[in-house]
Design a protein around this motif. Sequence first.
Motif, short mmCIF file in Angstrom:
data_model
loop_
_atom_site.label_atom_id
_atom_site.label_comp_id
_atom_site.label_asym_id
_atom_site.label_seq_id
_atom_site.Cartn_x
_atom_site.Cartn_y
_atom_site.Cartn_z
N UNK A 1 37.80 39.96 41.65
CA UNK A 1 38.65 39.12 42.48
C UNK A 1 39.40 39.94 43.51
N UNK A 2 38.73 40.98 44.02
CA UNK A 2 39.40 41.95 44.89
C UNK A 2 39.77 41.38 46.24
N UNK A 3 39.24 40.22 46.61
CA UNK A 3 39.55 39.64 47.91
C UNK A 3 40.80 38.79 47.93
N UNK A 4 41.42 38.55 46.76
CA UNK A 4 42.64 37.75 46.70
C UNK A 4 43.88 38.60 46.93
N UNK A 5 45.05 37.96 46.87
CA UNK A 5 46.30 38.65 47.17
C UNK A 5 46.58 39.82 46.27
N UNK B 1 43.40 25.18 48.96
CA UNK B 1 42.01 24.92 49.29
C UNK B 1 41.21 26.19 49.51
N UNK B 2 41.86 27.35 49.43
CA UNK B 2 41.16 28.61 49.56
C UNK B 2 40.76 28.95 50.98
N UNK B 3 41.40 28.32 51.97
CA UNK B 3 41.04 28.57 53.36
C UNK B 3 41.80 29.75 53.95
N UNK B 4 42.84 30.21 53.26
CA UNK B 4 43.67 31.29 53.81
C UNK B 4 43.05 32.64 53.50
N UNK B 5 43.01 33.50 54.50
CA UNK B 5 42.61 34.88 54.29
C UNK B 5 43.83 35.75 54.54
N UNK B 6 44.22 36.52 53.57
CA UNK B 6 45.47 37.25 53.66
C UNK B 6 46.61 36.40 53.13
N UNK B 7 47.83 36.84 53.36
CA UNK B 7 49.00 36.17 52.83
C UNK B 7 49.53 35.12 53.79
N UNK B 8 50.02 34.04 53.21
CA UNK B 8 50.63 32.94 53.97
C UNK B 8 52.12 32.95 53.70
#
Length: 306
Positions: free
Chosen positions: A151-155, A291-298
């Motif tokens: 899961x290395x692509x998550x926050x 929805x998993x549309x964010x890349x990076x932190x919001x």
Amino acid sequence: MSKAYVFTRHGGPETQALIDTDRPDPGPGELLIAVRAAGVNPVDWKLREGLRRPGDTGERVFPAVLGSEAAGVVVAVGEGVSGFAVGDEVFGSTLAGGYAEYTLLPVTIAAHKPAALSFADAATLPVAAATAYDGLRQLALPEGATLLVTGAGGGVGVAAVQIARAWGLKAVGVASEAKREFLESLGAVHVASGDDWADRVPGAVDAVYDLVGGDVLTRAAGLVSGPGKLITAGAAEETVAALGGTRVVRARNAAVLEAVAQLVVQGDLDPFVTARYSLEDAGKALRAVEEGHARGKVVIEIGEQE
């Protein structure tokens, strides 16, 4: 009165609303801050749906303010507080939710914001970056060791890869093919996710930091041996214990917040804030994460910014 973005019962986005509410008063050991930025995390919508964290007791009181982390300016301090004063710029984990004009921070999980750190970046650190830091410190790997992060692509995963590299570790990240270029830009070796991902791991790994759980955790467990080499933030304690591993032990203290803030200031950790919303658009911010549309932190930005 002040504004806050809340959920009025457990359920989906239909339970969310922006409301007027009384400004909270700080109790003993608490800081009241005027929020400048609040981080948005998957745990926020999971709590809205009814997730109970370990140690949660009693029934949730509604309306409940969303959000678990915030940065802002101290406007009042509770009884017994030392080391903080009105006007200080701080960040930390929230007691009363971060999607609000005002919120409470416990002094035990709050830290002074370095001047070189933006409110937006600071607001993203208490959940993802601090979890990554706690796990890596728990593993205590020697310089040169190889860490595999699922899961290395998550926050948390993005922070873990960066901190591992800063500590002289080789990082191998399991994530979708779409995130290959991004992870490789962080200095990680990318392994594409999928049913046979474990067969594609290049060489031996010394430890696994799992952020997914399920079958991914089971496959990851087969890559390491020995006590303390498998940790997870993506599965329950009993699940990982059956595989010879353990849950990440969260420190939840100011020292960790100060450490991750320093990593950002010195350029070893980039929170990758890629989307900013107003408090009025907090629902859109949470939807992007859910929805998993964010890349990076919001982040949700409130009031004056630098």
